[in-house]
Motif scaffolding. Structure first.
Motif, PDB file in Angstrom:
ATOM      1  N   THR A 234      11.737  -1.761   9.008  1.00 29.24           N
ATOM      2  CA  THR A 234      13.050  -1.105   8.947  1.00 29.24           C
ATOM      3  C   THR A 234      12.927   0.284   8.332  1.00 29.24           C
ATOM      4  OG1 THR A 234      14.174  -3.224   8.712  1.00 29.24           O
ATOM      5  CG2 THR A 234      15.377  -1.276   7.971  1.00 29.24           C
ATOM      6  N   ILE A 235      12.108   0.392   7.275  1.00 26.14           N
ATOM      7  CA  ILE A 235      11.954   1.682   6.587  1.00 26.14           C
ATOM      8  C   ILE A 235      11.214   2.676   7.473  1.00 26.14           C
ATOM      9  CG2 ILE A 235      11.283   2.777   4.427  1.00 26.14           C
ATOM     10  CD1 ILE A 235      13.208   0.301   4.200  1.00 26.14           C
ATOM     11  N   ILE A 236      10.193   2.199   8.178  1.00 30.11           N
ATOM     12  CA  ILE A 236       9.453   3.094   9.076  1.00 30.11           C
ATOM     13  C   ILE A 236      10.347   3.539  10.233  1.00 30.11           C
ATOM     14  CG2 ILE A 236       7.418   3.353  10.540  1.00 30.11           C
ATOM     15  CD1 ILE A 236       6.810   3.081   7.548  1.00 30.11           C
ATOM     16  N   THR A 237      11.167   2.622  10.743  1.00 27.98           N
ATOM     17  CA  THR A 237      12.114   2.986  11.808  1.00 27.98           C
ATOM     18  C   THR A 237      13.072   4.069  11.313  1.00 27.98           C
ATOM     19  OG1 THR A 237      12.007   0.755  12.746  1.00 27.98           O
ATOM     20  CG2 THR A 237      13.893   2.108  13.374  1.00 27.98           C
ATOM     21  N   ALA A 238      13.527   3.937  10.074  1.00 32.14           N
ATOM     22  CA  ALA A 238      14.391   4.955   9.482  1.00 32.14           C
ATOM     23  C   ALA A 238      13.639   6.287   9.349  1.00 32.14           C
ATOM     24  CB  ALA A 238      14.894   4.484   8.119  1.00 32.14           C
ATOM     25  N   ALA A 239      12.358   6.213   8.980  1.00 28.63           N
ATOM     26  CA  ALA A 239      11.543   7.424   8.839  1.00 28.63           C
ATOM     27  C   ALA A 239      11.396   8.141  10.181  1.00 28.63           C
ATOM     28  CB  ALA A 239      10.175   7.063   8.269  1.00 28.63           C
ATOM     29  N   VAL A 240      11.304   7.351  11.261  1.00 28.77           N
ATOM     30  CA  VAL A 240      11.243   7.944  12.610  1.00 28.77           C
ATOM     31  C   VAL A 240      12.524   8.728  12.890  1.00 28.77           C
ATOM     32  CG1 VAL A 240      11.157   7.452  15.087  1.00 28.77           C
ATOM     33  CG2 VAL A 240       9.687   6.172  13.507  1.00 28.77           C
ATOM     34  N   LYS A 241      13.654   8.142  12.526  1.00 33.45           N
ATOM     35  CA  LYS A 241      14.943   8.801  12.759  1.00 33.45           C
ATOM     36  C   LYS A 241      15.099  10.045  11.882  1.00 33.45           C
ATOM     37  CE  LYS A 241      17.300   4.464  14.034  1.00 33.45           C
ATOM     38  NZ  LYS A 241      17.718   4.833  15.412  1.00 33.45           N
ATOM     39  N   LEU A 242      14.369  10.090  10.766  1.00 35.40           N
ATOM     40  CA  LEU A 242      14.463  11.223   9.839  1.00 35.40           C
ATOM     41  C   LEU A 242      13.275  12.180   9.973  1.00 35.40           C
ATOM     42  CD1 LEU A 242      15.601   9.281   6.629  1.00 35.40           C
ATOM     43  CD2 LEU A 242      17.003  10.872   7.964  1.00 35.40           C
ATOM     44  N   LYS A 243      12.506  12.050  11.050  1.00 35.50           N
ATOM     45  CA  LYS A 243      11.274  12.832  11.181  1.00 35.50           C
ATOM     46  C   LYS A 243      11.528  14.339  11.206  1.00 35.50           C
ATOM     47  CE  LYS A 243       8.930  12.687  14.987  1.00 35.50           C
ATOM     48  NZ  LYS A 243       8.182  12.196  16.180  1.00 35.50           N
ATOM     49  N   ASP A 244      12.726  14.755  11.609  1.00 35.74           N
ATOM     50  CA  ASP A 244      13.053  16.185  11.648  1.00 35.74           C
ATOM     51  C   ASP A 244      13.788  16.653  10.393  1.00 35.74           C
ATOM     52  OD1 ASP A 244      11.904  16.518  14.188  1.00 35.74           O
ATOM     53  OD2 ASP A 244      13.724  15.766  15.160  1.00 35.74           O
ATOM     54  N   ASP A 245      13.918  15.745   9.420  1.00 35.88           N
ATOM     55  CA  ASP A 245      14.573  16.086   8.156  1.00 35.88           C
ATOM     56  C   ASP A 245      13.469  16.429   7.138  1.00 35.88           C
ATOM     57  OD1 ASP A 245      15.791  16.163   5.678  1.00 35.88           O
ATOM     58  OD2 ASP A 245      17.052  14.416   6.019  1.00 35.88           O
ATOM     59  N   PRO A 246      13.311  17.695   6.792  1.00 38.52           N
ATOM     60  CA  PRO A 246      12.200  18.099   5.922  1.00 38.52           C
ATOM     61  C   PRO A 246      12.414  17.773   4.440  1.00 38.52           C
ATOM     62  CG  PRO A 246      13.563  19.996   6.437  1.00 38.52           C
ATOM     63  CD  PRO A 246      14.145  18.840   7.200  1.00 38.52           C
ATOM     64  N   SER A 247      13.563  17.208   4.099  1.00 41.59           N
ATOM     65  CA  SER A 247      13.883  17.023   2.680  1.00 41.59           C
ATOM     66  C   SER A 247      13.416  15.692   2.104  1.00 41.59           C
ATOM     67  CB  SER A 247      15.402  17.145   2.474  1.00 41.59           C
ATOM     68  OG  SER A 247      16.094  16.050   3.070  1.00 41.59           O
ATOM     69  N   VAL A 248      12.996  14.736   2.962  1.00 41.59           N
ATOM     70  CA  VAL A 248      12.684  13.376   2.500  1.00 41.59           C
ATOM     71  C   VAL A 248      11.231  13.021   2.796  1.00 41.59           C
ATOM     72  CG1 VAL A 248      13.275  10.925   2.687  1.00 41.59           C
ATOM     73  CG2 VAL A 248      15.072  12.651   2.886  1.00 41.59           C
ATOM     74  N   CYS A 249      10.602  12.315   1.835  1.00 42.81           N
ATOM     75  CA  CYS A 249       9.251  11.793   2.036  1.00 42.81           C
ATOM     76  C   CYS A 249       9.199  10.349   1.551  1.00 42.81           C
ATOM     77  CB  CYS A 249       8.241  12.633   1.269  1.00 42.81           C
ATOM     78  SG  CYS A 249       6.526  12.075   1.480  1.00 42.81           S
ATOM     79  N   PHE A 250       8.521   9.488   2.320  1.00 41.87           N
ATOM     80  CA  PHE A 250       8.363   8.077   1.964  1.00 41.87           C
ATOM     81  C   PHE A 250       6.916   7.833   1.546  1.00 41.87           C
ATOM     82  CE2 PHE A 250      11.748   8.348   5.092  1.00 41.87           C
ATOM     83  CZ  PHE A 250      12.747   7.569   4.534  1.00 41.87           C
ATOM     84  N   MET A 251       6.754   7.074   0.454  1.00 37.20           N
ATOM     85  CA  MET A 251       5.406   6.760  -0.030  1.00 37.20           C
ATOM     86  C   MET A 251       5.300   5.249  -0.258  1.00 37.20           C
ATOM     87  SD  MET A 251       3.399   8.205  -3.407  1.00 37.20           S
ATOM     88  CE  MET A 251       3.167   9.870  -2.754  1.00 37.20           C
ATOM     89  N   PHE A 252       4.255   4.624   0.334  1.00 35.72           N
ATOM     90  CA  PHE A 252       3.994   3.196   0.178  1.00 35.72           C
ATOM     91  C   PHE A 252       2.687   3.018  -0.581  1.00 35.72           C
ATOM     92  CE2 PHE A 252       6.698   3.639   3.833  1.00 35.72           C
ATOM     93  CZ  PHE A 252       7.530   2.525   3.824  1.00 35.72           C
ATOM     94  N   ILE A 253       2.743   2.252  -1.665  1.00 41.76           N
ATOM     95  CA  ILE A 253       1.543   1.970  -2.454  1.00 41.76           C
ATOM     96  C   ILE A 253       1.349   0.457  -2.506  1.00 41.76           C
ATOM     97  CG2 ILE A 253       0.410   2.187  -4.693  1.00 41.76           C
ATOM     98  CD1 ILE A 253       2.138   4.626  -5.249  1.00 41.76           C
ATOM     99  N   GLY A 254       0.219  -0.024  -1.983  1.00 40.15           N
ATOM    100  CA  GLY A 254      -0.035  -1.459  -2.019  1.00 40.15           C
ATOM    101  C   GLY A 254      -0.840  -1.924  -0.829  1.00 40.15           C
ATOM    102  N   GLU A 255      -1.012  -3.237  -0.743  1.00 40.31           N
ATOM    103  CA  GLU A 255      -1.761  -3.857   0.344  1.00 40.31           C
ATOM    104  C   GLU A 255      -0.933  -5.015   0.901  1.00 40.31           C
ATOM    105  OE1 GLU A 255      -4.482  -2.309   1.165  1.00 40.31           O
ATOM    106  OE2 GLU A 255      -4.503  -1.070  -0.658  1.00 40.31           O
ATOM    107  N   GLY A 256      -1.363  -5.550   2.032  1.00 41.85           N
ATOM    108  CA  GLY A 256      -0.674  -6.696   2.607  1.00 41.85           C
ATOM    109  C   GLY A 256      -0.915  -6.820   4.097  1.00 41.85           C
ATOM    110  N   VAL A 257      -0.505  -7.956   4.638  1.00 43.38           N
ATOM    111  CA  VAL A 257      -0.813  -8.271   6.035  1.00 43.38           C
ATOM    112  C   VAL A 257      -0.133  -7.337   7.030  1.00 43.38           C
ATOM    113  CG1 VAL A 257      -1.288 -10.700   5.585  1.00 43.38           C
ATOM    114  CG2 VAL A 257       1.053  -9.994   6.093  1.00 43.38           C
ATOM    115  N   GLU A 258       0.935  -6.658   6.632  1.00 36.63           N
ATOM    116  CA  GLU A 258       1.675  -5.785   7.554  1.00 36.63           C
ATOM    117  C   GLU A 258       1.260  -4.319   7.452  1.00 36.63           C
ATOM    118  OE1 GLU A 258       4.297  -6.650   9.868  1.00 36.63           O
ATOM    119  OE2 GLU A 258       3.287  -8.555   9.536  1.00 36.63           O
ATOM    120  N   LYS A 259       0.379  -4.004   6.516  1.00 34.55           N
ATOM    121  CA  LYS A 259       0.078  -2.593   6.255  1.00 34.55           C
ATOM    122  C   LYS A 259      -0.514  -1.889   7.476  1.00 34.55           C
ATOM    123  CE  LYS A 259      -2.167   0.535   2.977  1.00 34.55           C
ATOM    124  NZ  LYS A 259      -2.928   0.648   1.707  1.00 34.55           N
ATOM    125  N   GLU A 260      -1.486  -2.506   8.118  1.00 32.08           N
ATOM    126  CA  GLU A 260      -2.133  -1.859   9.269  1.00 32.08           C
ATOM    127  C   GLU A 260      -1.141  -1.618  10.396  1.00 32.08           C
ATOM    128  OE1 GLU A 260      -5.684  -3.739  10.624  1.00 32.08           O
ATOM    129  OE2 GLU A 260      -6.671  -3.672   8.673  1.00 32.08           O
TER     130      GLU A 260
END
Length: 410
Positions: A234-260
């Motif tokens: 859901t967060i990555i989908t939101a990031a796609v919708k905000l790809k042309d918005d230069p004001s926001v950056c998302f950072m993920f720290i961690g591991e897990g089965v969904e990371k790749e």
């Protein structure tokens, strides 16, 4: 009292389960109990040892063999669980006559260790339910074999019925166990929380925004397990919708089965507003928390997750980081009651963007939240206070008294 505390996850491993186990066992020890922790050798380490004993502060820590979990194979993970179940029963034989055997989940097989050792030592068995492991495995599609699912349910019910005391982390979990036929008289609620001594300010911190060239960005941070339950697509989908918005950056720290899979989604969409980093130690995370504007708490949309309170809520509040939460039920109520952040509907990227933009437009509100978060947290979710409540419950259990005498059990 002499307490055998069984937890597969324990420092130096990193994670919420490890943190709660260390804090609770340490706090019980500080209250005068004699703690003997049965745990595994750290999963990230290669070792040929079958068993070792060490002293960690006042804790006697017994580490035993486990097959390493690669995080990529369900068969390997099951082998990891079962190998620790067997080896921890062996290491538990080295503790002379405890008063309480305390096993904490996840995973469920630690309950088997607890039950077996309680019978061997002829003592009380306490089981802590921090995760409705079988329920979650079913709804996430991790149990595709119906026979295995039924066996897991039977094992779960067996452990619940054999436990002399059950500790749960939410009121919703207590209701769930009552629905399964477990007596309310032997269930006590001890939620997640934070240790006051972990709230000491870190003097020297790195400027994370400068380090990654995002000084002018509104930084939205996620730390922890990148798993199936978190609904982070859901967060990555939101990031796609905000790809042309230069004001926001998302950072993920961690591991897990969904990371790749999530990293592949970022690559496929050519996103430059998402960063993935490896897991960090708690002390290393301080700089990232300090630089972030919001911390994400997210779970998939399902009724069972509405009775779950992710420990990340408390982690973010402890470091004065406002929360952007996509979880219904008790977790959302905590955030709203304590003015700890902003809410969005789980698995709804449009609503996530709405809540994110609302937070971004209210810098003064975010400042005010940061100022008060730790105070709110320690008023209701202080692990030292919780350890005292648990200690009283364990005394009652050991003396075969009703836990109804303890305040706040309903």
């Amino acid at each position: 009292m002499k307490i055998v505390y069984i937890t597969q996850h324990f420092p130096p491993e990193i994670g919420a389960a490890q943190g709660r186990a260390f804090d609770m066992s340490t706090n019980l020890s500080n209250l005068g109990h004699d703690l003997h922790v049965l745990t595994a050798f750290p999963n990230h380490e290669s070792t040929s040892k079958l068993y070792s004993k060490e002293k960690v502060n006042k804790l006697s820590v017994y580490r035993s063999f486990r097959i390493r979990d690669t995080k990529k194979s369900s068969v390997r993970r099951l082998a990891n669980y079962l190998s620790f179940m067997c080896s921890s029963i062996f290491s538990g034989l080295f503790v002379k006559k405890p008063d309480i055997v305390y096993a904490t989940s996840p995973q469920l097989f630690q309950g088997v260790t607890g039950y077996v050792l309680s019978r061997i030592h002829r003592t009380k068995f306490v089981f802590e339910v921090r995760d409705l492991w079988v329920d979650f495995a079913e709804i996430l599609g991790q149990f595709k074999n119906k026979k295995l699912l039924n066996l897991a349910r039977k094992l779960e019910n067996f452990i619940y019925k054999k436990a002399d005391l059950i500790v749960v982390v939410t009121h919703g979990y207590k209701d769930r166990l009552i629905d399964l036929g477990i007596s309310a008289d032997k269930i006590i609620v001890i939620p997640n929380g934070v240790n006051p001594n972990t709230l000491k300010p870190v003097i020297k911190r790195n400027d994370v925004k400068k380090e990654y060239g995002i000084e002018d960005k509104f930084l939205v941070l996620y730390t922890g397990n990148i798993g199936a339950a978190q609904g982070l697509k859901t967060i990555i989908t939101a990031a796609v919708k905000l790809k042309d918005d230069p004001s926001v950056c998302f950072m993920f720290i961690g591991e897990g089965v969904e990371k790749e899979a999530l990293m592949e989604q970022v690559k496929t969409n050519g996103l430059t507003n998402v960063l993935f980093l490896d897991s960090k130690r708690k002390e290393e995370l301080a700089s990232y928390y300090d630089s972030a504007d919001l911390g994400i708490v997210s779970l998939k949309k399902h009724p069972l997750f509405e009775i779950t309170i992710p420990s990340k809520v408390f982690d973010y509040m402890a470091v004065s980081l406002p929360v952007l939460i996509g979880v219904e039920g008790e977790a959302r109520e905590i955030v709203e009651k304590n003015h700890a952040g902003f809410t969005f509907e789980p698995e709804n990227p449009e609503d996530f963007i709405r809540a994110l933009k609302l937070a971004q437009s209210q810098p003064e509100t975010l400042k005010e939240m940061k100022k008060n978060l730790r105070h709110h947290l320690l008023q209701s979710f202080n692990r030292e206070t919780q350890a005292a409540e648990l200690s009283q419950a364990l005394h009652c259990c050991n003396e075969s008294k009703s836990i109804n005498r303890i305040k706040k059990t309903t």
